[in-house]
Design a protein around this motif. Structure first.
Motif, mmCIF file in Angstrom:
data_model
loop_
_atom_site.group_PDB
_atom_site.id
_atom_site.type_symbol
_atom_site.label_atom_id
_atom_site.label_comp_id
_atom_site.label_asym_id
_atom_site.label_seq_id
_atom_site.Cartn_x
_atom_site.Cartn_y
_atom_site.Cartn_z
ATOM 1 N N ARG B 48 0.819 -1.208 0.000
ATOM 2 C CA ARG B 48 0.000 0.000 0.000
ATOM 3 C C ARG B 48 0.860 1.269 0.000
ATOM 4 O O ARG B 48 0.392 2.340 -0.406
ATOM 5 C CB ARG B 48 -0.946 -0.008 1.194
ATOM 6 N N ASN B 51 1.671 2.786 -3.735
ATOM 7 C CA ASN B 51 0.871 3.806 -4.422
ATOM 8 C C ASN B 51 0.359 4.838 -3.421
ATOM 9 O O ASN B 51 -0.622 5.517 -3.662
ATOM 10 C CB ASN B 51 -0.270 3.185 -5.235
ATOM 11 N N LEU B 53 -1.229 4.682 -0.682
ATOM 12 C CA LEU B 53 -2.452 4.551 0.124
ATOM 13 C C LEU B 53 -2.046 4.642 1.595
ATOM 14 O O LEU B 53 -2.818 5.074 2.436
ATOM 15 C CB LEU B 53 -3.160 3.233 -0.155
ATOM 16 N N ARG B 79 -0.754 7.066 -9.430
ATOM 17 C CA ARG B 79 -1.724 6.004 -9.134
ATOM 18 C C ARG B 79 -2.401 5.486 -10.397
ATOM 19 O O ARG B 79 -2.771 4.321 -10.481
ATOM 20 C CB ARG B 79 -2.789 6.529 -8.167
ATOM 21 N N ALA B 80 -2.575 6.377 -11.383
ATOM 22 C CA ALA B 80 -3.178 5.930 -12.634
ATOM 23 C C ALA B 80 -2.273 4.933 -13.350
ATOM 24 O O ALA B 80 -2.727 4.114 -14.142
ATOM 25 C CB ALA B 80 -3.465 7.135 -13.528
ATOM 26 N N MET B 84 -4.253 -1.413 -8.765
ATOM 27 C CA MET B 84 -4.273 -2.152 -7.508
ATOM 28 C C MET B 84 -5.534 -3.008 -7.422
ATOM 29 O O MET B 84 -6.619 -2.577 -7.793
ATOM 30 C CB MET B 84 -4.220 -1.200 -6.324
ATOM 31 N N PHE B 86 -7.714 -5.381 -4.671
ATOM 32 C CA PHE B 86 -7.838 -5.506 -3.218
ATOM 33 C C PHE B 86 -8.397 -6.872 -2.827
ATOM 34 O O PHE B 86 -9.069 -7.539 -3.614
ATOM 35 C CB PHE B 86 -8.787 -4.427 -2.684
ATOM 36 N N ASN B 90 -13.712 -4.331 -3.616
ATOM 37 C CA ASN B 90 -14.023 -2.898 -3.606
ATOM 38 C C ASN B 90 -14.570 -2.387 -4.931
ATOM 39 O O ASN B 90 -14.242 -1.288 -5.370
ATOM 40 C CB ASN B 90 -12.777 -2.082 -3.232
ATOM 41 N N LEU B 91 -15.431 -3.187 -5.561
ATOM 42 C CA LEU B 91 -16.112 -2.673 -6.754
ATOM 43 C C LEU B 91 -17.114 -1.622 -6.305
ATOM 44 O O LEU B 91 -17.537 -1.611 -5.150
ATOM 45 C CB LEU B 91 -16.836 -3.810 -7.472
ATOM 46 N N PHE B 92 -17.501 -0.733 -7.236
ATOM 47 C CA PHE B 92 -18.473 0.298 -6.897
ATOM 48 C C PHE B 92 -19.877 -0.300 -7.021
ATOM 49 O O PHE B 92 -20.330 -0.566 -8.134
ATOM 50 C CB PHE B 92 -18.314 1.509 -7.820
ATOM 51 N N PRO B 93 -20.572 -0.517 -5.908
ATOM 52 C CA PRO B 93 -21.828 -1.281 -5.953
ATOM 53 C C PRO B 93 -22.962 -0.571 -6.683
ATOM 54 O O PRO B 93 -23.917 -1.211 -7.094
ATOM 55 C CB PRO B 93 -22.175 -1.475 -4.471
ATOM 56 N N ARG B 152 -10.867 -3.603 -14.133
ATOM 57 C CA ARG B 152 -10.984 -2.181 -13.810
ATOM 58 C C ARG B 152 -9.604 -1.550 -13.669
ATOM 59 O O ARG B 152 -9.362 -0.448 -14.164
ATOM 60 C CB ARG B 152 -11.769 -2.014 -12.508
ATOM 61 N N ALA B 153 -8.689 -2.265 -12.993
ATOM 62 C CA ALA B 153 -7.337 -1.726 -12.823
ATOM 63 C C ALA B 153 -6.602 -1.695 -14.158
ATOM 64 O O ALA B 153 -5.914 -0.727 -14.477
ATOM 65 C CB ALA B 153 -6.577 -2.564 -11.801
#
Lengths: 333, 243
Positions: B48, B51, B53, B79-80, B84, B86, B90-93, B152-153
């Motif tokens: 962590r 990047n 975090l 970060r782009a 990363m 996890f 941690n997907l966006f629900p 997504r990453a």
């Protein structure tokens, strides 16, 4: 014994029986109130209530000079009445349909040339409109203030964090009525005197200090609701968004707030319903909202019972509509 | 590619823990590094820190020659470039699978909608869940969710991928599909740092294995060396417990 009796009903019948009991109870309470008012010889005047919603006002045009009507010229809906007196002349533009004089008539000062009825909003509707206006503006300002304060509250920057805590504690720790007085008598006086001193022509009307008091009051509570909503979103969401290179603002706007909104909305609805009801305190600083308007109506007509009932029902209409709207929004997102 | 020099990190909440103690390491482009160690050994913290975090207190971390601990560095830009994944996905629900993959492309990479969607569909196809593009994350199994997270990453076209125990929250039968996606990625030459307990994956895919304990790197080497003849007592003990 009793339980075996109840069991003999099927469920449906028992349900309707208790529903019947409920309505009977409501009826009994209303009857009780009516009966009590009879005991004290209260005269109900429900028929006089509609005028507090709408009424017809007589609008008259009177002559300011004496003389004779020289001419009445009709142009469509309007007419021009010309009056010639000794050494003076007057002309009046009035609606053509309700003219009460004709050419050649003798006119004295103060004679009615034209009279018609105009529909006017009644006292209660005017009050309701002010309440609605004040509430809507205060809700919008309260949301903005609340979101900003809520975000500042969870910031690690001491200036933002401590300012928001101070604001929230000050507001939540004192009565709204006192805050309204401070806004109107202290801040209002200060601001308007300063404006005057610096050569500004306009002064800020008292209404806006009332709105500011309500918005600041709601803002503090909304801030806590927003803070709780944001903190209820798992930290992993922020980490995922930030790890993709989103800025703090992008992360809040696209990831955290949309999710928090769903959890924020129900407590927010309660807060705004409170705000509508709290606006009744603004009567104390001479803002003619619904409660103040009702009080004026009561003192001029002595229809105490009817007007206060109607006042309560009008508030109920406002709060119930708001909660319906928010429930609809909640289902949509 | 990644150059970590003498970093320290201490946590004070809930109580004082020295999570990283003088950690240094160099990771070359195209290298696949697997970090293992008992829980609380600092391996996730190290990852962590890469990047930011977590912010290392002292020392330097260079990504592609840029010091990411320098406050003047635009960390969002770094970060782009560093993807990363996890443990808890941690997907966006509130967004569909497709929008999960396109969101950052559009607002960080400023890609047009169609361009982002095209890239997303390609990546979803690659991880084998193209048919779930319009589903919401909670309609997916854990394995599928983690593969979306990988897509997504990857959509940001990162130079480095960090994996923080990507299979630890998965049911056993779903671990394979995620590891397969990671293996494909490794074969394509992606620079990867993986914190995991999957020793099979370490043995098969890693170029180098790092063993950490009490916030420090105890031992590192090729998988053959590491699993067959570890030199350190602590490593031997750890391996005997898990193998």
């Amino acid at each position: 014994m009793e339980s075996s009796n109840v069991r003999r009903f099927n469920k449906q019948a028992a349900y309707y029986m208790w529903a019947g009991v409920f309505f009977l109870l409501v009826f009994a309470v209303l009857l009780g109130i009516y009966y009590s008012t009879k005991q004290i010889d209260y005269v109900w005047g429900w028929s006089r209530i509609p005028q507090y919603f709408m009424y017809d006002e007589m609008v008259e045009t009177r002559s300011e000079i004496g003389g004779t009507v020289d001419s009445v010229l009709v142009h469509g809906q309007k007419a021009v009445i010309r009056i010639k007196g000794k050494g003076e002349e007057g002309s009046y533009t009035v609606p053509a349909r309700s003219i009460r004089v004709s050419e050649g008539d003798m006119i004295f000062v103060g004679d009615v040339l034209e009279a018609h009825k105009e529909r006017q909003w009644g006292l209660l509707l005017v009050g309701l409109w002010i309440t609605l206006k004040v509430s809507v503006i205060a809700v919008i300002l309260g949301i903005l203030l609340g979101i900003l304060t809520g975000l500042a509250r969870i910031s690690s920057n001491p200036v933002l964090k401590w300012s928001s805590i101070t604001y929230i504690e000050l507001i939540r720790g004192s009565p709204l009525l006192v805050q309204i007085f401070i806004w109107y008598f202290v801040l209002g006086t200060l601001i308007n005197k300063l404006l005057e001193k610096n050569g500004f022509e306009f002064l800020i009307p008292g209404l806006w200090f009332g709105i500011a008091a309500l918005a600041c009051f709601a803002g503090a509570y909304v801030a806590e609701i927003v803070r709780a909503g944001i903190q209820s979103i798992h930290r992993g969401q922020t980490e995922a968004a930030r790890s993709l290179g989103m800025t703090y603002v992008q992360c809040m706007g696209y990831v955290i707030l949309p999710q928090a909104m769903r959890r924020i909305l129900p407590p927010l609805a309660g807060q705004f319903i409170s705000l509508i009801k709290d606006s009744s305190l603004l009567g104390a600083i001479a803002i003619r909202e619904l409660t103040k308007a009702t009080r004026e109506g009561v003192s001029s007509s002595f229809m105490t019972f009817e007007l206060w009932f109607v006042c309560a029902i009008l508030y109920l209409v406002l709060t119930f509509s708001l909660s319906m709207i928010l429930q609809y929004v909640e289902r949509r997102i | 590619m990644i150059d970590v020099r003498n970093i320290y990190k201490t946590f004070f909440v809930p109580h004082e823990v020295r999570a990283l103690v003088d950690v240094s390491n160099k990771i070359e482009a195209g290298e696949v590094v697997v970090v293992i160690g008992p829980s609380g050994s600092g391996k996730s913290t190290l990852l962590r820190c890469l990047n930011r975090l977590e912010t290392a207190e002292t020392g330097h971390i260079y990504i592609d020659g840029i010091d990411i601990l320098n406050s003047k560095t635009d960390i969002n830009k770094i970060r782009a470039e560093v993807g990363m994944v996890f443990q808890s996905f941690n997907l966006f629900p509130h967004k569909t699978v497709l929008n999960n993959v396109t969101l950052a492309q559009r607002i960080v990479r400023k890609r047009r909608k169609e361009e982002a969607a095209e890239r997303a569909m390609k990546l979803l196809d690659k991880v084998g869940i193209q048919d779930k593009a319009n589903a919401y994350p909670d309609q997916l199994s854990g394995g599928q969710q983690q593969r979306v997270a990988i897509a997504r990453a990857l959509a940001m076209d990162p130079k480095i991928m960090l994996f923080d125990e990507p299979t630890s929250a998965l049911d056993p039968e779903m671990i394979g599909e995620v590891l397969d996606a990671m293996k494909t990625l490794a074969k394509e030459g992606m620079t990867m740092v993986v914190v995991t307990h999957e020793m099979g994956f370490a043995r098969e895919v890693a170029d180098r294995v790092i063993f950490m304990d009490h916030g420090a790197i105890v031992e590192q080497g090729t998988p053959e060396h590491f699993f067959t003849e570890p030199s350190h007592e602590r490593t031997k003990l750890f391996l005997s417990q898990i193998l």
